[in-house]
Structure formats: structure tokens, C-alpha cells
Write an enzyme that holds these catalytic residues in place. Structure first.
Site, PDB file in Angstrom:
ATOM      1  N   CYS A  88       0.834  -1.200   0.000  1.00 43.68           N
ATOM      2  CA  CYS A  88       0.000   0.000   0.000  1.00 43.68           C
ATOM      3  C   CYS A  88       0.874   1.258   0.000  1.00 43.68           C
ATOM      4  O   CYS A  88       1.546   1.532  -0.983  1.00 43.68           O
ATOM      5  CB  CYS A  88      -0.973  -0.041   1.188  1.00 43.68           C
ATOM      6  SG  CYS A  88      -2.343   1.133   1.028  1.00 43.68           S
ATOM      7  N   HIS A 176      -3.642  -4.980   0.791  1.00 42.12           N
ATOM      8  CA  HIS A 176      -3.083  -5.474   2.056  1.00 42.12           C
ATOM      9  C   HIS A 176      -3.054  -7.007   2.044  1.00 42.12           C
ATOM     10  O   HIS A 176      -4.042  -7.665   2.352  1.00 42.12           O
ATOM     11  CB  HIS A 176      -3.896  -4.950   3.239  1.00 42.12           C
ATOM     12  CG  HIS A 176      -3.661  -3.496   3.497  1.00 42.12           C
ATOM     13  ND1 HIS A 176      -2.603  -3.041   4.245  1.00 42.12           N
ATOM     14  CD2 HIS A 176      -4.336  -2.394   3.073  1.00 42.12           C
ATOM     15  CE1 HIS A 176      -2.632  -1.716   4.289  1.00 42.12           C
ATOM     16  NE2 HIS A 176      -3.667  -1.299   3.581  1.00 42.12           N
ATOM     17  N   GLU A 178      -1.599  -8.860   4.086  1.00 41.88           N
ATOM     18  CA  GLU A 178      -1.503  -9.411   5.441  1.00 41.88           C
ATOM     19  C   GLU A 178      -2.850  -9.692   6.093  1.00 41.88           C
ATOM     20  O   GLU A 178      -2.917 -10.398   7.107  1.00 41.88           O
ATOM     21  CB  GLU A 178      -0.688  -8.470   6.334  1.00 41.88           C
ATOM     22  CG  GLU A 178      -1.345  -7.140   6.669  1.00 41.88           C
ATOM     23  CD  GLU A 178      -1.121  -6.061   5.627  1.00 41.88           C
ATOM     24  OE1 GLU A 178      -1.275  -4.879   5.972  1.00 41.88           O
ATOM     25  OE2 GLU A 178      -0.805  -6.385   4.459  1.00 41.88           O
ATOM     26  N   VAL A 233      -1.532 -14.937  32.330  1.00 42.43           N
ATOM     27  CA  VAL A 233      -0.709 -15.774  31.457  1.00 42.43           C
ATOM     28  C   VAL A 233       0.731 -15.273  31.388  1.00 42.43           C
ATOM     29  O   VAL A 233       1.680 -16.038  31.568  1.00 42.43           O
ATOM     30  CB  VAL A 233      -1.309 -15.827  30.030  1.00 42.43           C
ATOM     31  CG1 VAL A 233      -0.399 -16.621  29.093  1.00 42.43           C
ATOM     32  CG2 VAL A 233      -2.698 -16.423  30.053  1.00 42.43           C
ATOM     33  N   ASP A 234       0.909 -13.982  31.146  1.00 43.30           N
ATOM     34  CA  ASP A 234       2.239 -13.452  30.843  1.00 43.30           C
ATOM     35  C   ASP A 234       3.203 -13.608  32.012  1.00 43.30           C
ATOM     36  O   ASP A 234       4.312 -14.119  31.852  1.00 43.30           O
ATOM     37  CB  ASP A 234       2.141 -11.985  30.428  1.00 43.30           C
ATOM     38  CG  ASP A 234       1.144 -11.764  29.305  1.00 43.30           C
ATOM     39  OD1 ASP A 234       0.903 -12.724  28.548  1.00 43.30           O
ATOM     40  OD2 ASP A 234       0.596 -10.662  29.198  1.00 43.30           O
TER      41      ASP A 234
END
Length: 517
Positions: A88, A176, A178, A233-234
């Protein structure tokens, strides 16, 4: 700071020009087993040479290349001999820099568009259909390609939807690639990564674990590390990883502020202390927090009290410890991107421990700072952590304190704990626990008339919130099947005291936020 040594991995770097999809580009490349990082567009050619990437991707962005304050790059980057893909704005910038022509589009393209691949030898479209659907989002377009380039795809409103210079290995796509809306986007990115850049898929979580363990040991030596465990979690993954690396040199502080979900404190202690042997100092501070919150109903005031009190409790315990040189945090790559790139529109406040006294001089260890959330979960699984801990639902720093609307009492907290557990149990039974991004119950503070048995009731309403999202910036309410919602409703009304009505929040973000407070 103990961060990953990435010199052994093939890399493709993404230069940030402000697109909302930047993180997706990095994630897609990593999904191929190739390490990728999002870096500032201000990076110099000399700095890129030191990184030694296999390829470079220019992201999209909101600017026009003709804007006075448009994002630029070091022109020496084009002389490095490294393959480049412009997406883009990235394609338009490449065109502008190399002598082509960019103009405002007669008809802007936003959303789905059909392209025609006009060159059956185009490496980026190898073995893909000549007609395909892509996701466009642009107001400018390339009118004339630079010298050495050829047009390889077009669309109805975009005469140059993709261009290629095979000699220099420079490529551009106006769409795009992605995003999932682009039909063959993954395949196009794969062709760039493997066929053009010739990168090897040597980025694996097992290699990452070995590398991090070695680096943590080298950094820490025989000194000690302090970690604030939240039960999320982290921080849990960081704890298990550090424990694997340095064992009892790790000291964890787990503050139970009385605002956790049902059984959460016990689960954290049983798993992290029991199974993995982490050295955890558990601080039972429920009474301390609830007394500070008594009579407080304004949400920001509640957040401030909870945050300040948490820091104070953590500090009180940390001050008792001797010989601590490092502070570990569960910072993720999304945190680094949101707070550290030149094009970031907002600064994210991390939920990690902050506000430590100035006289506590710690070096920082952030072992997860190169990982996305899903990669942190993958790391947890590779470390042998139980599924219910690794796939735990996201939980706000203030805990249930912002899921009880208005004043917090122990009775109200119990209603939210019990109803939230039922919701999580039924979502898991229905096989939806990996499909719905976030789900929880909330107590709005509304009471209404009901009938239970032969008697009239005047009890609380419980709200159910369930949303799907990619990055948390926007979210849509989850379409939970009616039969599942019915089971949840029946169970909550029958099993949770003082509840006679269930409502389902069907508001997207925006205009609403995910949490109610």
C-alpha cells in the site's frame, strides 16, 4: 536486560509507516517460522546492515507520499541488495523514491476489490489464480512504475495493483496481503519470504526457550530476580521460564487482593508453586483492599485505589528482601510496539508492576518482549504449563473490582465469581473457549422484580459480556448459540444466590468498551 539473541535466526524486518495492520504483517511472517520485527521507518541503512535481514517489508500507512510530514526512509536502503516488498503506502513510497509517479485516485478503494494478474511469470503470484479478491485501502495510486519495474496485476480502479523489479528483487502490492480478507494474501507473503528472500523457517519456540535460558543464566549469574505474579498468562509464563533457567534464584510475590476469580489464587499456587516449584511469597491482602474500597463507587477512583494499594503491598514485601538485583516483567511485543514506535497514536500503560521507589535500583528482565500473546501461550505449552493456566481468559489489573459496578462488597464479589465460573464452564463444554476472544460476567448493580417458586423476588441482574477481537482496539460481540446462552442463564439463576435476571451485552467496541468500567 535479558533479551533474545536473534542472530542465529533468518529475519524479515517490517518498517513501520503507521498502518493499523502493521502487527499483522509481523505475525504472518512469524507464522511461517521466520523471525520478524516491526521497526521504525527512521532506521538507517547502516543499522539494517547490522541486523542482516533476509528481506524488508514497507508497511502501509495513512499518509500521502506528497504530504509535507509524510514518513520517509533512508534512500541508501535501496542500495543494500536486500529484497523489498512495499505494501500500500509502502509501494507508493518505493515508486516515489525510485522515479515513478503517484497520484490521487479518481475512485478511492476501501474494502474488497478484484484484481487480474497480468503476468503469468510473476513470482509473487506463482501458481495462484489470475483473478482473485484482495483488500484495498488507499486514496492514492501508482500511475507510472519506476524504471526497471513492470506491472503484474491490475484492478478496475487501480491500473497498477502490483509491480515487480525482478532484477533488484523489489516488489509492490497496492492491497493489504496481510489481512485475511485478501484471498491469497498468505501465499503472496510466502512467495516473498521463501522464493524471493530465500529465508529459512528456523524460528521455533523450542529454540527460543534454549536461547533464552542460556541468556538469562549468563545475565543473572548467581544473583537474584524478583517477579510480581498476577496469576495471568504473561507473568506466569515468565515465572516458569525463569525458574527453568535459574531455579531458586527467582523470588515471586503474589498479591491476593480479594478481587480474583473463583479458585484463581489456589490454582496459581497449586500449579506454579506445587508443580513447578516456584519460590512464591503469597500476600493475603483481601481485607486491606476491601477496607480501602469501602463506600467507593466511581470507577476511576476504584482503579486508582486498587493500583496504588497493589504497588504499596508489593513494595512492602520487596523491601523485606535482600540481595535482589533484577526485576522481571511479562512485557509482550505488542506493548513494545504500542509504546515505542514513531507512528504509534496512543501510549499503552502496561499492567506490569510500576511505581517502584527510586531507591530500589533493579535491572529489568523482560524475556517475552519479542513475543506476541499467542506466542507467549505457545511458550507456556512448550514449558509444560497446564492448559487451563496457559489459556486463561484475559483479566484486567483491577480484577473483579471493575466488574462490580458501583460499590464493592464481598457479597457482590461472590455473585460475580460464581456466575463467571458457570459462564466459563459452559463456554468450555460447548467447545467455544478457543473461539471467543474474551468472555466474563458483570454485576451492573441493577435489581428487578422476579418470581421464583411461588414467591416474589427483588434481586440482582447479571450481565454476560463476550467479544471477538484481533488486537483489542475494536471488538464485536460474540454470537453465542441460543441454546448455550439458555444453559448459562438457567444455571446462574438456579445456582447463584440473589440473582433473578440475566442479560447479554450485544454492543460492539466502539461505541462501548470491552469492560463495563
Amino acid at each position: 536486560m535479558a533479551n533474545a539473541d536473534l542472530s542465529n535466526f533468518d529475519k524479515i524486518i517490517v518498517l513501520d509507516f503507521g498502518s493499523q495492520y502493521n502487527q499483522l504483517i509481523t505475525r504472518r511472517i512469524r507464522e511461517f517460522g521466520i523471525y520478524s520485527e516491526l521497526l521504525s521507518h527512521k532506521i538507517t541503512a547502516e543499522e539494517i546492515k547490522k541486523i542482516n535481514p533476509k528481506g524488508i517489508i514497507f508497511s502501509g500507512g495513512p499518509n500521502s507520499v506528497y504530504d509535507k510530514d509524510a514518513f520517509r526512509i533512508d534512500p541508501e536502503i535501496y542500495k543494500l541488495g536486500i529484497p523489498i516488498l512495499g505494501i500500500c503506502y509502502g509501494m507508493q513510497l518505493m515508486t516515489y523514491n525510485l522515479g515513478g509517479r503517484v497520484e490521487p485516485a479518481d475512485n478511492r478503494e476501501y474494502g474488497h476489490a478484484d484484481i487480474d494478474v497480468t503476468d503469468d511469470q510473476a513470482v509473487m503470484f506463482k501458481e495462484l489464480p489470475a483473478k482473485q479478491t484482495v483488500w484495498m485501502s488507499h486514496g492514492d495510486l501508482v500511475r507510472e512504475v519506476p524504471e526497471g519495474f513492470k506491472t503484474v496485476a491490475t484492478s478496475a480502479n487501480c491500473p497498477i495493483a502490483s509491480m515487480a523489479d525482478d532484477a533488484r528483487k523489489f516488489y509492490g502490492v497496492q492491497f493489504h496481503a496481510e489481512v485475511r480478507n485478501t484471498q491469497y494474501g498468505n501465499e503472496i507473503l510466502r512467495h516473498f519470504a521463501f522464493d524471493v528472500c530465500e529465508a529459512k523457517a528456523n524460528w521455533s519456540m523450542n529454540d527460543f526457550i534454549d536461547m533464552q535460558v542460556q541468556q538469562i543464566r549468563e545475565t543473572v549469574g548467581d544473583r537474584k530476580v524478583l517477579l510480581g505474579l498476577s496469576g495471568g498468562v504473561d507473568s506466569s509464563v515468565v515465572g516458569v521460564l525463569l525458574n527453568k533457567a535459574i531455579g531458586d534464584q527467582l523470588v515471586c510475590i503474589f498479591v491476593d487482593h480479594g478481587l480474583l476469580r473463583k479458585g484463581e489464587a489456589k490454582q496459581v499456587m497449586d500449579s506454579l508453586e506445587g508443580k513447578f516449584g516456584l519460590n512464591i511469597i503469597k500476600v493475603d491482602a483481601q481485607d486491606r483492599f476491601l477496607s480501602k474500597l469501602a463506600g467507593v463507587s466511581e470507577p476511576e477512583q476504584k482503579r486508582k485505589i486498587i493500583g496504588n494499594e497493589f504497588i504499596q503491598v508489593f513494595n512492602d514485601e520487596a523491601q523485606k528482601l535482600k540481595g535482589i538485583d533484577f526485576l522481571a516483567q511479562g512485557t509482550l511485543y505488542t506493548d513494545v510496539i504500542e509504546s515505542g514506535t514513531d507512528t504509534a497514536q496512543t501510549i499503552k500503560s502496561h499492567h506490569n508492576v510500576g511505581g517502584l521507589p527510586e531507591d530500589m535500583h533493579f535491572e529489568l528482565i523482560e524475556p517475552l518482549r519479542t513475543l506476541f500473546k499467542d506466542e507467549a501461550r505457545d511458550l507456556g505449552e512448550k514449558l509444560g504449563m497446564p492448559e487451563d493456566l496457559v489459556w486463561r481468559q484475559p483479566f484486567p489489573g483491577p480484577g473483579l473490582g471493575i466488574r462490580v459496578i458501583g460499590e464493592i462488597t464481598e457479597d457482590k464479589l461472590q455473585i460475580v465469581r460464581d456466575s463467571d465460573l458457570i459462564l466459563r464452564e459452559e463456554i468450555k463444554k460447548a467447545g467455544l473457549d478457543r473461539d471467543i476472544w474474551q468472555y466474563f460476567t458483570v454485576l451492573p448493580g441493577i435489581r428487578s422484580v422476579g418470581v421464583m417458586g411461588d414467591g416474589r423476588t427483588y434481586d440482582y441482574t447479571v450481565g454476560i459480556r463476550a467479544v471477538n477481537s484481533i488486537d483489542g482496539m475494536t471488538a464485536d460481540f460474540a454470537r453465542i448459540p441460543w441454546d448455550v446462552l439458555q444453559k448459562i442463564s438457567v444455571r446462574i439463576v438456579n445456582e447463584v444466590d440473589h440473582v433473578n435476571r440475566i442479560v447479554y451485552d450485544i454492543t460492539s467496541k466502539p461505541p462501548a468498551t470491552v469492560e463495563w468500567e
